[in-house]
Design a protein around this motif. Sequence first.
Motif, mmCIF file in Angstrom:
data_model
loop_
_atom_site.group_PDB
_atom_site.id
_atom_site.type_symbol
_atom_site.label_atom_id
_atom_site.label_comp_id
_atom_site.label_asym_id
_atom_site.label_seq_id
_atom_site.Cartn_x
_atom_site.Cartn_y
_atom_site.Cartn_z
ATOM 1 N N ASN A 189 5.496 4.841 0.344
ATOM 2 C CA ASN A 189 5.244 3.611 -0.405
ATOM 3 C C ASN A 189 5.728 2.405 0.399
ATOM 4 O O ASN A 189 6.917 2.136 0.458
ATOM 5 C CB ASN A 189 5.953 3.689 -1.754
ATOM 6 C CG ASN A 189 5.620 2.520 -2.641
ATOM 7 O OD1 ASN A 189 5.042 1.526 -2.212
ATOM 8 N ND2 ASN A 189 5.993 2.632 -3.895
ATOM 9 N N THR A 241 6.394 15.655 1.077
ATOM 10 C CA THR A 241 5.788 14.471 0.457
ATOM 11 C C THR A 241 4.762 13.867 1.410
ATOM 12 O O THR A 241 5.091 13.494 2.532
ATOM 13 C CB THR A 241 6.865 13.432 0.106
ATOM 14 O OG1 THR A 241 7.818 14.045 -0.755
ATOM 15 C CG2 THR A 241 6.256 12.218 -0.569
ATOM 16 N N THR A 242 3.531 13.763 0.950
ATOM 17 C CA THR A 242 2.426 13.288 1.794
ATOM 18 C C THR A 242 2.250 11.780 1.769
ATOM 19 O O THR A 242 1.385 11.254 2.458
ATOM 20 C CB THR A 242 1.101 13.932 1.365
ATOM 21 O OG1 THR A 242 0.804 13.507 0.023
ATOM 22 C CG2 THR A 242 1.156 15.443 1.442
ATOM 23 N N THR A 243 3.043 11.081 0.955
ATOM 24 C CA THR A 243 2.853 9.646 0.805
ATOM 25 C C THR A 243 4.111 8.874 1.199
ATOM 26 O O THR A 243 5.226 9.391 1.165
ATOM 27 C CB THR A 243 2.502 9.286 -0.651
ATOM 28 O OG1 THR A 243 3.547 9.725 -1.510
ATOM 29 C CG2 THR A 243 1.167 9.902 -1.052
ATOM 30 N N CYS A 251 2.468 8.550 11.070
ATOM 31 C CA CYS A 251 2.731 9.747 10.267
ATOM 32 C C CYS A 251 2.684 10.935 11.211
ATOM 33 O O CYS A 251 1.668 11.186 11.866
ATOM 34 C CB CYS A 251 1.697 9.917 9.167
ATOM 35 S SG CYS A 251 1.928 11.472 8.250
ATOM 36 N N TYR A 288 5.801 16.170 6.537
ATOM 37 C CA TYR A 288 5.354 14.836 6.931
ATOM 38 C C TYR A 288 6.557 13.925 7.181
ATOM 39 O O TYR A 288 7.534 13.950 6.438
ATOM 40 C CB TYR A 288 4.475 14.223 5.832
ATOM 41 C CG TYR A 288 3.325 15.118 5.473
ATOM 42 C CD1 TYR A 288 2.122 15.015 6.144
ATOM 43 C CD2 TYR A 288 3.455 16.094 4.475
ATOM 44 C CE1 TYR A 288 1.059 15.844 5.840
ATOM 45 C CE2 TYR A 288 2.402 16.935 4.166
ATOM 46 C CZ TYR A 288 1.207 16.816 4.852
ATOM 47 O OH TYR A 288 0.168 17.640 4.552
ATOM 48 N N THR A 333 0.824 -1.204 0.000
ATOM 49 C CA THR A 333 0.000 0.000 0.000
ATOM 50 C C THR A 333 0.861 1.258 0.000
ATOM 51 O O THR A 333 1.902 1.299 0.633
ATOM 52 C CB THR A 333 -0.899 0.025 1.260
ATOM 53 O OG1 THR A 333 -1.683 -1.158 1.298
ATOM 54 C CG2 THR A 333 -1.806 1.232 1.285
ATOM 55 N N THR A 334 0.397 2.272 -0.686
ATOM 56 C CA THR A 334 0.979 3.604 -0.539
ATOM 57 C C THR A 334 0.162 4.330 0.513
ATOM 58 O O THR A 334 -1.053 4.507 0.357
ATOM 59 C CB THR A 334 0.961 4.381 -1.867
ATOM 60 O OG1 THR A 334 1.781 3.673 -2.810
ATOM 61 C CG2 THR A 334 1.501 5.786 -1.689
ATOM 62 N N LEU A 335 0.810 4.693 1.606
ATOM 63 C CA LEU A 335 0.129 5.401 2.693
ATOM 64 C C LEU A 335 0.064 6.881 2.357
ATOM 65 O O LEU A 335 1.010 7.452 1.827
ATOM 66 C CB LEU A 335 0.881 5.196 4.003
ATOM 67 C CG LEU A 335 1.090 3.745 4.430
ATOM 68 C CD1 LEU A 335 1.897 3.689 5.720
ATOM 69 C CD2 LEU A 335 -0.228 3.030 4.603
ATOM 70 N N ASN A 336 -1.052 7.512 2.696
ATOM 71 C CA ASN A 336 -1.251 8.926 2.425
ATOM 72 C C ASN A 336 -1.589 9.630 3.730
ATOM 73 O O ASN A 336 -2.454 9.180 4.474
ATOM 74 C CB ASN A 336 -2.381 9.121 1.411
ATOM 75 C CG ASN A 336 -2.493 10.537 0.922
ATOM 76 O OD1 ASN A 336 -1.578 11.327 1.107
ATOM 77 N ND2 ASN A 336 -3.602 10.863 0.289
ATOM 78 N N CYS A 337 -0.909 10.718 4.000
ATOM 79 C CA CYS A 337 -1.124 11.491 5.217
ATOM 80 C C CYS A 337 -1.269 12.954 4.812
ATOM 81 O O CYS A 337 -0.389 13.507 4.154
ATOM 82 C CB CYS A 337 0.076 11.295 6.146
ATOM 83 S SG CYS A 337 -0.117 12.033 7.766
ATOM 84 N N THR A 338 -2.373 13.571 5.176
ATOM 85 C CA THR A 338 -2.620 14.943 4.753
ATOM 86 C C THR A 338 -3.014 15.797 5.938
ATOM 87 O O THR A 338 -3.924 15.435 6.682
ATOM 88 C CB THR A 338 -3.750 14.979 3.688
ATOM 89 O OG1 THR A 338 -3.407 14.091 2.633
ATOM 90 C CG2 THR A 338 -3.941 16.371 3.153
#
Length: 186
Positions: A47, A43-45, A62, A27, A6-11
Amino acid sequence: TAYKNTTLNCTGSGSTDADSDSMTYYYQFNDSDGSQLQAYSTTTTFNCSASASCTKNDNITCNVKVSDTYENSSINSTNITIQNFPPDIASWNISNSTWSITTGTNINLYENSTNGTYAFNITSITDIDTESHWYQYLIDGTVKQTGTQSLYNWILGSYTVNTPHNVTVYVNDTSNAQTSQYWNIT
């Protein structure tokens, strides 16, 4: 839900600055053992499939901070646990002494009317967690074979011919994630 691939996304959002300065979100991603997976950046992601240290049961954090170039905000954090990825049946075949089939769920079996042994074989499993697997074969809901063998031989003559039957195989990994394949046999 997050898996190893999964690519993790944090915003971050919603921050305000009393001086109306422009703000930038930064981040950072850390593993549950405290190791830094990705340093603070815009970078918000992250991998997980590219990181060897991102594995099932890891708790990835995160951290988010905001900067107006003069001061940094306090750090806010969120966590996600990497789950066990269920196995996937990548390929299978059903065969006897004269033919083989590798697609479909509605299968017509026949060989000399009532006799014949048919081999049901899971030929390839994909499991990104690289776990061991065990198989459970059922015919019409009755367990016929359980174990590490991916092949089951069904002697058709022991069943009523021209009556529909269902063959199902369940594939479990060592963490008890499960997938299945079924065939409707006539």
